[in-house]
Design an enzyme around this catalytic site. Structure first.
Site, PDB file in Angstrom:
ATOM      1  CD1 TRP A  97      -2.121  -2.236   1.776  1.00  0.00           C
ATOM      2  CD2 TRP A  97      -2.967  -1.238  -0.037  1.00  0.00           C
ATOM      3  NE1 TRP A  97      -3.140  -3.030   1.282  1.00  0.00           N
ATOM      4  CE2 TRP A  97      -3.667  -2.446   0.177  1.00  0.00           C
ATOM      5  CE3 TRP A  97      -3.326  -0.441  -1.134  1.00  0.00           C
ATOM      6  CZ2 TRP A  97      -4.700  -2.873  -0.669  1.00  0.00           C
ATOM      7  CZ3 TRP A  97      -4.354  -0.865  -1.968  1.00  0.00           C
ATOM      8  CH2 TRP A  97      -5.021  -2.063  -1.729  1.00  0.00           C
ATOM      9  CG  ASP A 149      -2.883   4.133   4.473  1.00  0.00           C
ATOM     10  OD1 ASP A 149      -3.920   3.990   5.164  1.00  0.00           O
ATOM     11  OD2 ASP A 149      -2.658   3.468   3.444  1.00  0.00           O
ATOM     12  CE  LYS A 161      -7.922  -2.331   5.150  1.00  0.00           C
ATOM     13  NZ  LYS A 161      -8.219  -3.449   4.322  1.00  0.00           N
TER      14      LYS A 161
HETATM   15  C1  LIG Z   1      -3.029   0.118   4.571  1.00  0.00           C
HETATM   16  C2  LIG Z   1      -3.996   0.235   3.437  1.00  0.00           C
HETATM   17  N1  LIG Z   1      -3.997   1.364   2.686  1.00  0.00           N
HETATM   18  C3  LIG Z   1      -4.835   1.517   1.647  1.00  0.00           C
HETATM   19  C4  LIG Z   1      -5.734   0.537   1.306  1.00  0.00           C
HETATM   20  C5  LIG Z   1      -6.639   0.767   0.129  1.00  0.00           C
HETATM   21  O1  LIG Z   1      -7.903   1.084   0.607  1.00  0.00           O
HETATM   22  P1  LIG Z   1      -9.147   1.236  -0.351  1.00  0.00           P
HETATM   23  O2  LIG Z   1      -9.430  -0.094  -0.917  1.00  0.00           O
HETATM   24  O3  LIG Z   1     -10.224   1.719   0.574  1.00  0.00           O
HETATM   25  O4  LIG Z   1      -8.805   2.234  -1.376  1.00  0.00           O
HETATM   26  C6  LIG Z   1      -5.792  -0.633   2.058  1.00  0.00           C
HETATM   27  C7  LIG Z   1      -6.769  -1.705   1.710  1.00  0.00           C
HETATM   28  O5  LIG Z   1      -6.692  -2.808   2.147  1.00  0.00           O
HETATM   29  C8  LIG Z   1      -4.897  -0.789   3.147  1.00  0.00           C
HETATM   30  O6  LIG Z   1      -4.910  -1.899   3.869  1.00  0.00           O
HETATM   31 MG   LIG Z   2       0.942  -3.073   2.822  1.00  0.00          MG
HETATM   32 MG   LIG Z   3      -5.348  -5.644   2.051  1.00  0.00          MG
END
Ligand SMILES: Cc1ncc(COP(=O)(O)O)c(C=O)c1O
Ligand SMILES: [Mg+2]
Ligand SMILES: [Mg+2]
Ligand SMILES: Cc1ncc(COP(=O)(O)O)c(C=O)c1O
Ligand SMILES: [Mg+2]
Ligand SMILES: [Mg+2]
Lengths: 362, 362
Positions: free
Chosen positions: A102, A173, A197
């Site tokens: 991510w 994040d 989550k």
């Molecule tokens: C740490 C993290 N950041 C970003 C995301 C992306 O989130 P979204 O699917 O809501 O765009 C996720 C999704 O699992 C995540 O775990």
């Molecule tokens: Mg990750």
């Molecule tokens: Mg994930």
């Protein structure tokens, strides 16, 4: 069917009481003769829900008055773009610390918008098994901001100490560990988290941002992408995802009733402690790849001796009512997500199963 | 309390059967032991819902194969930016037809992104009471696209004939009249609509777009804003608003069961016919400001002799279980939204009330 043990990585388990409340009043919200979903976002009924959700965040996280709390749409992936659009002006550069899939995505999206720099990465090939130490961070003191991913959902690593970024605003994040315990909000300039989550359904993203940062953010971008727009309109610039906010409110109300974040932290540590303890005990069979100091309390990843055994593990667990255990498609292996709504009893059931499975197959 | 007569402008009334289905299975989706809200967006259970929602759209609207159907977040206001970001390259200009508050907002947002032109406006001061005729449109034959708002939620006007734009792609904001009747999708290059009026809860936006348009759209913008990204990933690039899509699916399933769009059109015309008929009959008391040919079947606006009477009208109607009748804050007056889920019986109740009220107060 009885409720399963839900170890999904997100969307994920929600507190049963929050769902039951939603079910009870789904056709008739507080005697108004209609569903909360059918209420105007500008009416009193929804306003009460919206304001309660905002104040529950402020209360649970002790958010100072000089921070905005915003409810946005688009998921954390949308924030990957909104953060640099708002905070990264031409001529400046932003620092990204890469600790997983991510943070890579956040870095790549920001690179489509402005100048970005890798302040540190713990990648080994395509894998990550640890969080960098402070002295591994090569921070640019003139950066517009430093971006970290506090919990790495795919690789099961987590920052246990907030990095020191000096005067550079720290952007985090927290999608997969928001509200897992009390934090000092003042250490961050901006926090964002998709709700799906720890705090609610998918479809709403929470942003906590220092007011001066929002005030000084870019104005030469589309209005809908400006944090300013949503801050000035109490997150009601356009129609918000009303049911998602309502259900998030229900989840936060349950969290408060349970004793708030200190009690939630205690429960989360007990769950993760039990699972990591079992992995260590059975380390002849299960292999936990993450460095001990970087282990995530939210997402526990491990491997079995072969991929075939992993498949059988997932399939047999499912037969016993334990779901969501397959690792992410890019990592493989097993991933157990232990978000706030996962009960200790579920982890106890899983641990019993793991012991049996190791005995049979080991 | 019994269900009220809900004339909200959006979020708005939903079919009772769609809500009851959601309530019934909220804790246990199809025997899986968890809520649809707790299911992974990458699992079989949600996949089934997602695909069914997509194919119900295709079936109900007869969407040709060379069009994408996308489920996005952010509301129609987000599309105000996404449309020009994707479709308006530097060096080109886009035509906007102004027929109300929302088309003004779409035009202003696009102006922050590229070069825009007003192809026509029916504004008189700050009010709009009609749709322009074809011969009033001054269209640029080299425009990147022409943008219209098919139904003007605030002012109660609606396009009853699709404008002819030659080879220029026609882009339509159908937020407040999507699926009110069958349409010829081929007349449009791109359609977008927030779900929260005719087709579901707030939190999901539907985009129907010609595939070649998406293919040739801009690539030099953030990935999350590219239609291409969502098209290539079947709207699962990142976590979608799963419950909003689920509930939209329930609404579409009800629409199909009721006989599809021809039957829905018949009901909508009957509702609007009854209400406009009453306004014309009682035109000594109620004043319908919209030009007859431009009257909206979805949002019926009218005035009473004084603002004081309007306030009393809204308050007394509420006492009789009729809500959502106050006009938008920028227009004042009365607005009756007659979206698909509003029953004829509700309009009959309203009309009875209107007759009584006029007799008492006239
Ligand atoms: C740490 C993290 N950041 C970003 C995301 C992306 O989130 P979204 O699917 O809501 O765009 C996720 C999704 O699992 C995540 O775990
Ligand atoms: Mg990750
Ligand atoms: Mg994930
Ligand atoms: C025609 C039209 N376009 C756009 C919008 C804005 O939609 P959203 O609030 O989902 O951004 C509305 C909302 O009422 C509308 O009626
Ligand atoms: Mg309008
Ligand atoms: Mg409106």
């Amino acid at each position: 069917m009885a409720r399963v043990h839900n170890f999904n990585a997100g969307p994920a388990a929600l507190p049963l009481a929050a769902l039951e409340r939603a079910q009870r009043e789904l056709l008739d919200f507080e005697g108004t003769g209609m569903s909360i979903i059918e209420h105007s976002h500008r009416g009193k009924a929804f306003e009460g829900v919206h304001d309660e959700a905002l104040s529950l965040f402020r209360e649970l996280l002790a958010i100072p008055d000089d921070y905005h709390v915003l409810f946005l749409q688009g998921g954390a992936s949308h924030q990957f773009a909104m953060v640099p659009l708002n905070l990264l002006p031409p001529g400046k550069s932003a620092d990204y610390v890469l600790t997983g899939g991510w943070s890579e995505k956040a870095y790549e999206e920001a690179g489509r918008i402005g100048t970005v720099r890798v302040a540190a990465t713990t990648a080994e090939g395509k894998r990550y098994t640890r969080i960098p130490r402070q002295n591994e961070l090569s921070l640019d003191p003139s950066a517009a901001y430093v971006h970290i991913t506090t919990n790495n959902t795919l690789f099961g690593t987590q920052w246990h100490d907030v990095p020191v970024a000096g005067d550079v605003p720290l952007v985090a994040d927290m999608s997969s560990d928001f509200l897992w315990r009390p934090i000092d909000v003042r250490r961050y300039a901006l926090i964002y988290a998709g709700a799906q989550k720890n705090i609610g359904p998918s479809g709403v993203t929470v942003v906590v941002a220092r007011k001066d940062l929002v005030e000084n953010s870019r104005k030469d971008i589309p209005k809908i992408f400006q944090y300013r727009t949503h801050a000035e309109n109490n997150s009601l610039y356009n129609t918000p995802p009303t049911f998602a906010i309502y259900l998030m409110r229900n989840v936060l109300a349950v969290a408060k009733e349970l004793g708030g974040l200190p009690e939630i932290e205690r429960k989360n540590r007990a769950k993760a402690g039990l699972l990591y303890g079992t992995l260590d005990e059975l380390s002849g069979f299960y292999r936990a790849p993450v460095e001990r100091e970087s282990r995530s309390v939210m997402n526990v990843v491990f491997r079995l001796p072969t991929e075939e055994l992993e498949k059988r593990f997932v399939a047999e667990a499912a037969k016993q009512g334990m779901v969501g255990l397959a690792g992410h498609r890019v990592t493989g292996g097993i991933r157990v997500s232990l978000y706030n709504a996962v009960e200790l009893a579920s982890v106890e059931a899983l641990v019993r199963f793991m012991k049996d499975f190791a005995k049979q197959s080991g």
